[in-house]
Design a protein around this motif. Structure first.
Motif, mmCIF file in Angstrom:
data_model
loop_
_atom_site.group_PDB
_atom_site.id
_atom_site.type_symbol
_atom_site.label_atom_id
_atom_site.label_comp_id
_atom_site.label_asym_id
_atom_site.label_seq_id
_atom_site.Cartn_x
_atom_site.Cartn_y
_atom_site.Cartn_z
ATOM 1 N N GLY A 185 -59.499 -11.539 -81.748
ATOM 2 C CA GLY A 185 -59.278 -12.945 -81.414
ATOM 3 C C GLY A 185 -59.311 -13.288 -79.950
ATOM 4 N N TYR A 186 -59.715 -12.346 -79.102
ATOM 5 C CA TYR A 186 -59.851 -12.684 -77.685
ATOM 6 C C TYR A 186 -60.892 -13.787 -77.511
ATOM 7 C CZ TYR A 186 -56.926 -8.818 -76.107
ATOM 8 O OH TYR A 186 -55.859 -7.985 -75.862
ATOM 9 N N SER A 187 -60.660 -14.652 -76.537
ATOM 10 C CA SER A 187 -61.535 -15.806 -76.353
ATOM 11 C C SER A 187 -62.853 -15.468 -75.691
ATOM 12 C CB SER A 187 -60.823 -16.872 -75.498
ATOM 13 O OG SER A 187 -59.680 -17.352 -76.152
ATOM 14 N N ARG A 188 -62.793 -14.553 -74.706
ATOM 15 C CA ARG A 188 -63.979 -14.360 -73.881
ATOM 16 C C ARG A 188 -63.930 -12.999 -73.215
ATOM 17 N NH1 ARG A 188 -65.651 -19.463 -71.912
ATOM 18 N NH2 ARG A 188 -63.502 -19.854 -71.240
ATOM 19 N N LEU A 189 -65.096 -12.445 -72.945
ATOM 20 C CA LEU A 189 -65.228 -11.258 -72.116
ATOM 21 C C LEU A 189 -65.862 -11.674 -70.799
ATOM 22 C CD1 LEU A 189 -65.334 -8.172 -71.546
ATOM 23 C CD2 LEU A 189 -67.618 -8.197 -72.600
ATOM 24 N N TRP A 190 -65.147 -11.399 -69.709
ATOM 25 C CA TRP A 190 -65.676 -11.591 -68.367
ATOM 26 C C TRP A 190 -66.151 -10.231 -67.867
ATOM 27 C CZ3 TRP A 190 -65.212 -16.360 -65.687
ATOM 28 C CH2 TRP A 190 -64.408 -17.320 -66.313
ATOM 29 N N THR A 191 -67.388 -10.139 -67.437
ATOM 30 C CA THR A 191 -67.851 -8.884 -66.877
ATOM 31 C C THR A 191 -68.826 -9.136 -65.750
ATOM 32 O OG1 THR A 191 -68.721 -6.682 -67.410
ATOM 33 C CG2 THR A 191 -69.747 -8.547 -68.520
ATOM 34 N N SER A 192 -68.872 -8.208 -64.799
ATOM 35 C CA SER A 192 -69.670 -8.414 -63.593
ATOM 36 C C SER A 192 -71.105 -7.972 -63.814
ATOM 37 C CB SER A 192 -69.040 -7.658 -62.419
ATOM 38 O OG SER A 192 -68.883 -6.297 -62.744
ATOM 39 N N GLY A 193 -71.891 -8.079 -62.768
ATOM 40 C CA GLY A 193 -73.310 -7.747 -62.859
ATOM 41 C C GLY A 193 -74.151 -9.001 -62.781
ATOM 42 N N ARG A 209 -68.311 -14.583 -82.427
ATOM 43 C CA ARG A 209 -67.503 -15.685 -81.915
ATOM 44 C C ARG A 209 -67.170 -15.549 -80.443
ATOM 45 N NH1 ARG A 209 -62.738 -15.867 -80.263
ATOM 46 N NH2 ARG A 209 -62.571 -13.658 -80.798
ATOM 47 N N LEU A 210 -67.016 -14.304 -79.973
ATOM 48 C CA LEU A 210 -66.556 -14.004 -78.614
ATOM 49 C C LEU A 210 -67.428 -14.676 -77.556
ATOM 50 C CD1 LEU A 210 -64.507 -12.092 -77.046
ATOM 51 C CD2 LEU A 210 -66.415 -10.473 -76.919
ATOM 52 N N GLY A 211 -66.780 -15.379 -76.634
ATOM 53 C CA GLY A 211 -67.498 -15.920 -75.498
ATOM 54 C C GLY A 211 -67.770 -14.836 -74.470
ATOM 55 N N VAL A 212 -68.761 -15.070 -73.621
ATOM 56 C CA VAL A 212 -69.104 -14.138 -72.550
ATOM 57 C C VAL A 212 -69.252 -14.937 -71.263
ATOM 58 C CG1 VAL A 212 -70.815 -12.498 -71.683
ATOM 59 C CG2 VAL A 212 -70.258 -12.529 -74.124
ATOM 60 N N ALA A 213 -68.714 -14.396 -70.169
ATOM 61 C CA ALA A 213 -68.826 -15.055 -68.873
ATOM 62 C C ALA A 213 -69.257 -14.053 -67.818
ATOM 63 C CB ALA A 213 -67.499 -15.695 -68.464
ATOM 64 N N SER A 214 -70.093 -14.505 -66.895
ATOM 65 C CA SER A 214 -70.431 -13.669 -65.741
ATOM 66 C C SER A 214 -69.291 -13.787 -64.753
ATOM 67 C CB SER A 214 -71.752 -14.110 -65.110
ATOM 68 O OG SER A 214 -71.740 -15.481 -64.748
ATOM 69 N N GLY A 215 -68.686 -12.640 -64.445
ATOM 70 C CA GLY A 215 -67.511 -12.687 -63.582
ATOM 71 C C GLY A 215 -67.595 -11.644 -62.458
ATOM 72 N N ILE A 216 -68.381 -11.841 -61.427
ATOM 73 C CA ILE A 216 -68.977 -13.122 -61.041
ATOM 74 C C ILE A 216 -70.406 -12.865 -60.572
ATOM 75 C CG2 ILE A 216 -68.927 -14.872 -59.200
ATOM 76 C CD1 ILE A 216 -66.946 -15.534 -61.348
ATOM 77 N N LEU A 217 -71.324 -13.765 -60.868
ATOM 78 C CA LEU A 217 -72.696 -13.669 -60.389
ATOM 79 C C LEU A 217 -72.748 -14.106 -58.923
ATOM 80 C CD1 LEU A 217 -75.704 -13.193 -61.252
ATOM 81 C CD2 LEU A 217 -75.827 -15.667 -61.587
ATOM 82 N N SER A 218 -73.264 -13.233 -58.057
ATOM 83 C CA SER A 218 -73.349 -13.550 -56.630
ATOM 84 C C SER A 218 -74.512 -14.502 -56.364
ATOM 85 C CB SER A 218 -73.553 -12.269 -55.815
ATOM 86 O OG SER A 218 -73.873 -12.591 -54.468
#
Length: 287
Positions: free
Chosen positions: A33-41, A60-69
């Motif tokens: 049930g986690y909302s999102r995965l933030w991962t770099s790259g 269902r899991l959201g994905v976010a770039s954390g953080i795109l330079s």
């Protein structure tokens, strides 16, 4: 805004050697049930596939770039990638953007780190022209100017390496509407010597980066706190550690300070392992 509990991950998610294990972990996070995965790259630095692969592997899991330079990804290419994710997985990808750090940018030799705020404004202007909506992006923001910009030109802010007192100040600057999603590193480790050793080693690299150390100085931490691996005082402010109840209480401080979403990073001492049992415990306690 509904409270969300997310995960922040680094090397484990990016290494080709652990990719299959990472996709299995993503499926588990989805089920928990986690909302999102933030991962770099980035989208062009040899690891662009992790975002799409996680989206494909989950339902269902959201994905976010954390953080795109913004120094290492052209706006047009970024926009094209975001459009592809939106087409294949509507509403599940969040574009996290940041100005990175002078030592990191200049070490790669392609750019001179100058006027990062102005560079971010230009990048956002270019994304507007490419049709990337503000609600599908978020900014890595620490100081007042970037926090204000994140409220004006994106869906909100994703601060990293911050204590709960920063979360409270960020919420005051952002106002009630924008997303506030700080990363919070934690140590589910009851032995004090072990917990502190792991946490201090994690802190070492970030304290050497001026954006993080300067932000902590604004909060009242001085040379004694910021030198080397950092002081115990700073560690205890940044990283909840100990048994499950203690760690959960530390995470809750960020929600109480105004966070809508906390991206939890469980420290293990090995960035290429995934603390599956810890994330299961935290899911049960927080959701």
């Amino acid at each position: 805004m509904t409270r969300q509990v997310s995960v922040w991950g680094g090397g484990f998610w990016l290494s080709g050697k652990t990719r299959e294990a990472a996709l299995d972990a993503a499926r588990e996070l989805d089920e928990l049930g986690y909302s999102r995965l933030w991962t770099s790259g980035g989208f062009g630095d040899g690891v662009p596939s992790i975002y799409g692969e996680v989206l494909d592997a989950t339902t269902r899991l959201g994905v976010a770039s954390g953080i795109l330079s913004i120094w290492h990804a052209e706006p047009a290419a970024t926009a094209e990638t975001v459009r592809g994710f939106e087409e294949n997985h509507p509403g599940r990808f969040l574009l996290g953007l940041g100005t990175s750090h002078a030592p990191v940018v200049e070490a790669k030799g392609a750019n001179t780190y100058a006027k990062p705020y102005s560079r971010m404004v230009e990048y956002l202007d270019a994304l507007d022209a490419e049709g990337v909506p503000a609600e599908r992006r978020v900014l890595a923001a620490l100081g007042p100017r970037m926090l204000t910009l994140s409220a004006e030109r994106s869906s909100g802010a994703h601060p990293y390496f911050v204590p709960a007192e920063h979360t409270a100040q960020a919420r005051e600057l952002l106002g009630d509407g924008p997303l506030l999603a700080p990363e919070v590193a934690v140590g589910l480790e009851r032995d004090e010597d072990t917990a502190r050793a792991i946490a201090h080693e994690y802190m070492r690299g970030y304290l050497a980066l001026p954006n993080y150390s300067n932000n902590l100085r604004r909060l009242g931490y001085g040379d004694d706190d910021l030198a080397g691996v950092g002081s115990d005082r700073l560690l205890d402010a940044l990283i909840p550690w100990g048994d499950l109840d203690t760690v959960v209480a530390g995470i809750e401080k960020h929600y109480e300070a105004g966070a809508d979403e906390v991206a939890i990073q469980v420290l293990t001492g090995d960035p290429f392992t995934f603390a599956s049992s810890a994330y299961r415990e935290l899911a049960g306690a927080l959701m």
